[in-house]
Design a protein around this motif. Structure first.
Motif, PDB file in Angstrom:
ATOM      1  N   VAL A   1       0.817  -1.120  -0.007  1.00 28.74           N
ATOM      2  CA  VAL A   1      -0.047   0.063   0.196  1.00 28.74           C
ATOM      3  C   VAL A   1       0.697   1.333  -0.040  1.00 28.74           C
ATOM      4  O   VAL A   1       0.630   2.237  -0.700  1.00 28.74           O
ATOM      5  N   ILE A   2       1.968   1.084   0.581  1.00 28.02           N
ATOM      6  CA  ILE A   2       2.868   2.355   0.692  1.00 28.02           C
ATOM      7  C   ILE A   2       3.276   2.571  -0.855  1.00 28.02           C
ATOM      8  O   ILE A   2       3.466   3.529  -1.337  1.00 28.02           O
ATOM      9  N   SER A  31       9.920  -4.506  -6.865  1.00 28.70           N
ATOM     10  CA  SER A  31      11.330  -5.164  -6.482  1.00 28.70           C
ATOM     11  C   SER A  31      11.500  -4.703  -5.135  1.00 28.70           C
ATOM     12  O   SER A  31      12.484  -4.946  -4.573  1.00 28.70           O
ATOM     13  N   ARG A  32      10.840  -3.736  -4.462  1.00 27.76           N
ATOM     14  CA  ARG A  32      11.029  -3.058  -3.381  1.00 27.76           C
ATOM     15  C   ARG A  32       9.890  -3.014  -2.576  1.00 27.76           C
ATOM     16  O   ARG A  32       9.136  -1.862  -2.517  1.00 27.76           O
ATOM     17  N   GLU A  39      10.762   3.953   4.839  1.00 22.79           N
ATOM     18  CA  GLU A  39      11.608   2.893   4.081  1.00 22.79           C
ATOM     19  C   GLU A  39      11.549   3.866   2.919  1.00 22.79           C
ATOM     20  O   GLU A  39      12.826   3.842   2.264  1.00 22.79           O
ATOM     21  N   TYR A  40      10.819   4.437   2.171  1.00 22.60           N
ATOM     22  CA  TYR A  40      11.149   5.115   0.718  1.00 22.60           C
ATOM     23  C   TYR A  40      11.759   6.223   1.033  1.00 22.60           C
ATOM     24  O   TYR A  40      12.685   6.460   0.253  1.00 22.60           O
ATOM     25  N   TYR A  48      14.229   6.885   2.960  1.00 21.96           N
ATOM     26  CA  TYR A  48      15.676   6.623   3.342  1.00 21.96           C
ATOM     27  C   TYR A  48      16.215   5.464   2.312  1.00 21.96           C
ATOM     28  O   TYR A  48      16.977   4.832   2.914  1.00 21.96           O
ATOM     29  N   TRP A  49      15.368   4.979   1.300  1.00 21.13           N
ATOM     30  CA  TRP A  49      15.955   4.034   0.682  1.00 21.13           C
ATOM     31  C   TRP A  49      17.348   4.253   0.108  1.00 21.13           C
ATOM     32  O   TRP A  49      18.114   2.977   0.102  1.00 21.13           O
ATOM     33  N   LYS A  50      17.937   5.293  -0.077  1.00 23.32           N
ATOM     34  CA  LYS A  50      19.051   5.435  -0.730  1.00 23.32           C
ATOM     35  C   LYS A  50      20.215   5.224   0.551  1.00 23.32           C
ATOM     36  O   LYS A  50      21.068   4.706   0.436  1.00 23.32           O
ATOM     37  N   ASP A  51      19.912   5.915   1.495  1.00 22.28           N
ATOM     38  CA  ASP A  51      20.636   5.398   2.887  1.00 22.28           C
ATOM     39  C   ASP A  51      20.646   4.065   3.462  1.00 22.28           C
ATOM     40  O   ASP A  51      21.620   3.385   3.600  1.00 22.28           O
TER      41      ASP A  51
END
Length: 198
Positions: A95-96, A171-172, A179-180, A182-185
């Motif tokens: 859902v996110i 895929s994520r 989480e989205y 900060y996904w790069k971190d």
């Protein structure tokens, strides 16, 4: 109609859909059950998500829990089995991810500005950004969230952006908006830990 009331109604619909999925799974294969999932389960989540998706994290988690129940039905998982891999294997967005993609595509469709600097939001003021994001309309949220996409996706528009973002989000399986954000971190930390532990 308040967002919480909408989520209450949505949860009731999803619970009914879960019953349908169980019946279909018992008499058919995974492919048929997956098609049914998109038709009678995910379609309810997608409806108006650009508006109600800006609700509290608690409300989003209620929807996510029901999504995980659907994953357990589709993949015949036990109540304690993790569902994260199932989202990826079945190419189903959480859902996110559905919310983030929808507001991003909303901005793209309206041809709104998409190049705001988010550096401060992702560092010192990340918490403030999170609180105000839920109070803004889809166009505002979409502009901010668009800028967190991978660089190669930011140059895309229309159908190409939709296709590429669908591939990326399936895929994520993001469990939370954080989480989205900060996904790069998280990616950097995973890479660092992998190198130091091998």
């Amino acid at each position: 109609m308040s967002q919480t009331y909408h989520v209450d109604v949505l949860c009731n619909k999803l619970n009914t859909s879960l019953y349908i999925l169980k019946r279909i799974k018992a008499t058919s294969n995974t492919a048929t059950t997956k098609s049914t999932h998109f038709a009678v389960f995910e379609t309810h989540i997608r409806y108006g998500i650009a508006i109600w998706g800006g609700t509290s994290q608690g409300n989003l988690h209620r929807i996510l829990r029901l999504q995980k129940q659907a994953m357990r039905i589709l993949n015949c998982l036990g109540p304690r089995d993790t569902c994260r891999r199932s989202f990826t294997d079945l190419r189903i967005m959480t859902v996110i991810s559905l919310y983030v993609q929808e507001v991003i595509l909303h901005v793209d469709g309206k041809n709104l500005p998409r190049s705001a600097d988010l550096h401060d939001y992702r560092t010192r003021h990340a918490a403030d950004y999170h609180l105000t994001l839920y109070q803004k309309k889809p166009s505002y949220a979409g502009q901010k969230l668009f800028n967190l996409l991978p660089a190669e996706m930011k140059i895309l528009t229309g159908k190409k952006l939709k296709k590429s973002s669908t591939e990326w989000f399936t895929s994520r399986p993001f469990d939370t908006l954080e989480e989205y954000l900060y996904w790069k971190d998280l990616k950097k930390n995973f890479h660092f830990n992998f190198i130091t532990n091998h």
